[in-house]
Design a protein around this motif. Structure first.
Motif, mmCIF file in Angstrom:
data_model
loop_
_atom_site.group_PDB
_atom_site.id
_atom_site.type_symbol
_atom_site.label_atom_id
_atom_site.label_comp_id
_atom_site.label_asym_id
_atom_site.label_seq_id
_atom_site.Cartn_x
_atom_site.Cartn_y
_atom_site.Cartn_z
ATOM 1 N N TRP A 3 67.636 58.773 30.496
ATOM 2 C CA TRP A 3 68.108 59.731 29.498
ATOM 3 C C TRP A 3 69.605 59.990 29.611
ATOM 4 O O TRP A 3 70.242 60.390 28.634
ATOM 5 N N ASN A 63 63.419 61.336 34.230
ATOM 6 C CA ASN A 63 64.516 61.311 33.267
ATOM 7 C C ASN A 63 64.655 59.944 32.611
ATOM 8 O O ASN A 63 65.759 59.488 32.324
ATOM 9 N N THR A 110 57.205 70.744 21.966
ATOM 10 C CA THR A 110 57.549 69.381 21.585
ATOM 11 C C THR A 110 56.665 68.837 20.490
ATOM 12 O O THR A 110 55.544 69.314 20.277
ATOM 13 N N ASN A 131 61.373 57.076 20.078
ATOM 14 C CA ASN A 131 60.693 57.109 21.374
ATOM 15 C C ASN A 131 59.307 56.476 21.264
ATOM 16 O O ASN A 131 58.532 56.790 20.359
ATOM 17 N N LEU A 189 62.932 57.046 29.599
ATOM 18 C CA LEU A 189 62.171 56.923 28.366
ATOM 19 C C LEU A 189 62.139 55.462 27.953
ATOM 20 O O LEU A 189 62.869 54.622 28.491
ATOM 21 N N ASP A 199 70.727 70.202 24.797
ATOM 22 C CA ASP A 199 70.097 69.192 25.645
ATOM 23 C C ASP A 199 69.833 69.799 27.012
ATOM 24 O O ASP A 199 70.309 70.899 27.330
ATOM 25 N N TYR A 257 61.401 67.419 30.881
ATOM 26 C CA TYR A 257 60.650 67.268 32.125
ATOM 27 C C TYR A 257 61.592 67.350 33.329
ATOM 28 O O TYR A 257 61.312 68.025 34.312
ATOM 29 N N ASP A 294 66.109 65.122 29.897
ATOM 30 C CA ASP A 294 64.949 65.534 29.107
ATOM 31 C C ASP A 294 64.348 66.830 29.649
ATOM 32 O O ASP A 294 64.751 67.365 30.677
ATOM 33 N N ASP A 319 62.389 71.532 24.598
ATOM 34 C CA ASP A 319 61.882 70.288 24.032
ATOM 35 C C ASP A 319 61.644 69.303 25.174
ATOM 36 O O ASP A 319 62.137 69.492 26.293
ATOM 37 N N GLU A 329 61.969 65.536 24.794
ATOM 38 C CA GLU A 329 62.933 64.429 24.763
ATOM 39 C C GLU A 329 64.271 64.904 24.223
ATOM 40 O O GLU A 329 64.377 65.417 23.116
ATOM 41 N N MET A 330 65.304 64.748 25.055
ATOM 42 C CA MET A 330 66.662 65.156 24.701
ATOM 43 C C MET A 330 67.655 64.231 25.377
ATOM 44 O O MET A 330 67.378 63.708 26.461
#
Length: 311
Positions: free
Chosen positions: A117, A18, A268, A36, A20, A210, A247, A245, A238, A240-241
């Protein structure tokens, strides 16, 4: 600046944690903006630009970069601000989105910062450039605005959301009626493109903006007694949020016994080669680059076939 981007291998370790990294820059004034780092190929001083006839007003021109010609977008003008004044402090951020390479003309590039994130928040409602923000955060008590690059690119070169006739299996369309899919994406453009394809196929679409809201939606269904992996044909998320995120969302789903068998597709605009390597790491079932309606429709149909065959 190029040396700031040398440790990409280290950045892949952030996936599933989580976290970035943001590349921060200015567009002429004091306000700080960011994108990003995973989408950035290189940062260089603004090179000479060649003009193109009939170009979009936000396209400043084209330039030759690493053996290819790429469009250069005035990022300030594209989000409704004054065009960037070209001088020695201007930089070019070369990025890859949805397997296309383009450059964004910006002012002074500041630095790369590592964040969680959950420190990235949805943008406030409002007019003006707020419509071009996908999130905001704070760095040293200053607001940093994270630009919705997908929206910028969609306005310059609109995405075609039409599904080709030869892709569709009409027998499967009959089976698709009434099926449900959850789409999780902070970009209004990304949500709209997914919804267009799914609506065309007769699939009921649930959305969340998100990963945190997406997970809450899934858990709420489970709390109500729903068997979520059977209720949903799949979840399309998606990467990246803000707040959580894709993942981390996938990891959280796999750790919940009520949700763990849900079919998850990572959808994505980040680099395909990177994401394919990360799909197995976090436990996604498939990966798809954004804004490819034919491939999305094909993936949906393959999933329907697998469910029908299994049953």
């Amino acid at each position: 600046m190029a040396s700031m981007l040398d440790a990409v291998d280290q950045r892949t370790k952030l996936v599933g944690e989580n976290r970035l990294e943001l590349l921060m820059f200015r567009l002429g004034g004091m306000q700080m903006f960011a994108i990003n780092v995973f989408k950035v190929q290189e940062v260089v001083q603004l090179p000479k630009l060649n003009l193109m006839p009939h170009r979009h007003p936000s396209v400043a021109g084209v330039t030759h970069f690493r053996g290819r010609t790429i469009p250069v977008i005035d990022l300030s003008e594209s989000i409704g601000m004054k065009p960037i004044e070209r001088n020695e402090s201007c930089n070019l951020i070369v990025t890859e989105y949805n397997n296309t390479v383009q450059g964004f003309m910006v002012g002074e590039v500041d630095r790369i910062i590592n964040m969680n994130w959950n420190e990235i928040l949805p943008p406030p409602d409002g007019a003006g450039r707020q419509h071009y923000l996908t999130a905001i955060t704070r760095v040293n008590d200053r607001i940093v605005e994270i630009i919705d690059v997908e929206k910028v690119l969609a306005e310059i070169s609109p995405y075609d959301s039409t599904v080709s006739d030869d892709i569709i299996d009409n027998d499967l369309l009959t089976l698709a009626k009434g099926l449900e899919v959850l789409v999780v994406d902070d970009s209004s453009v990304g949500l709209a493109q997914c919804r267009s394809t799914l609506d065309f196929m007769g699939i009921t679409v649930h959305t969340a903006t998100d990963g945190k809201r997406g997970l809450e939606r899934l858990k709420a269904w489970a709390d109500q007694g729903e068997t979520v992996p059977e209720k949903l044909l799949m979840m399309i998320t998606d990467a990246e949020m803000p707040e959580m995120d894709g993942y981390r969302l996938t990891r959280e789903v796999r750790e919940d016994p009520r949700l763990k068998d849900l079919y998850i597709v990572l959808h994505t605009s980040l680099s395909g080669s990177f994401n394919k390597a990360m799909v197995q790491k976090v436990g996604c079932d498939d990966f798809l680059s954004k804004f490819q309606p034919d491939k999305l429709a094909s993936l949906i149909q393959e999933r329907i076939r697998s469910v029908v065959y299994r049953d």
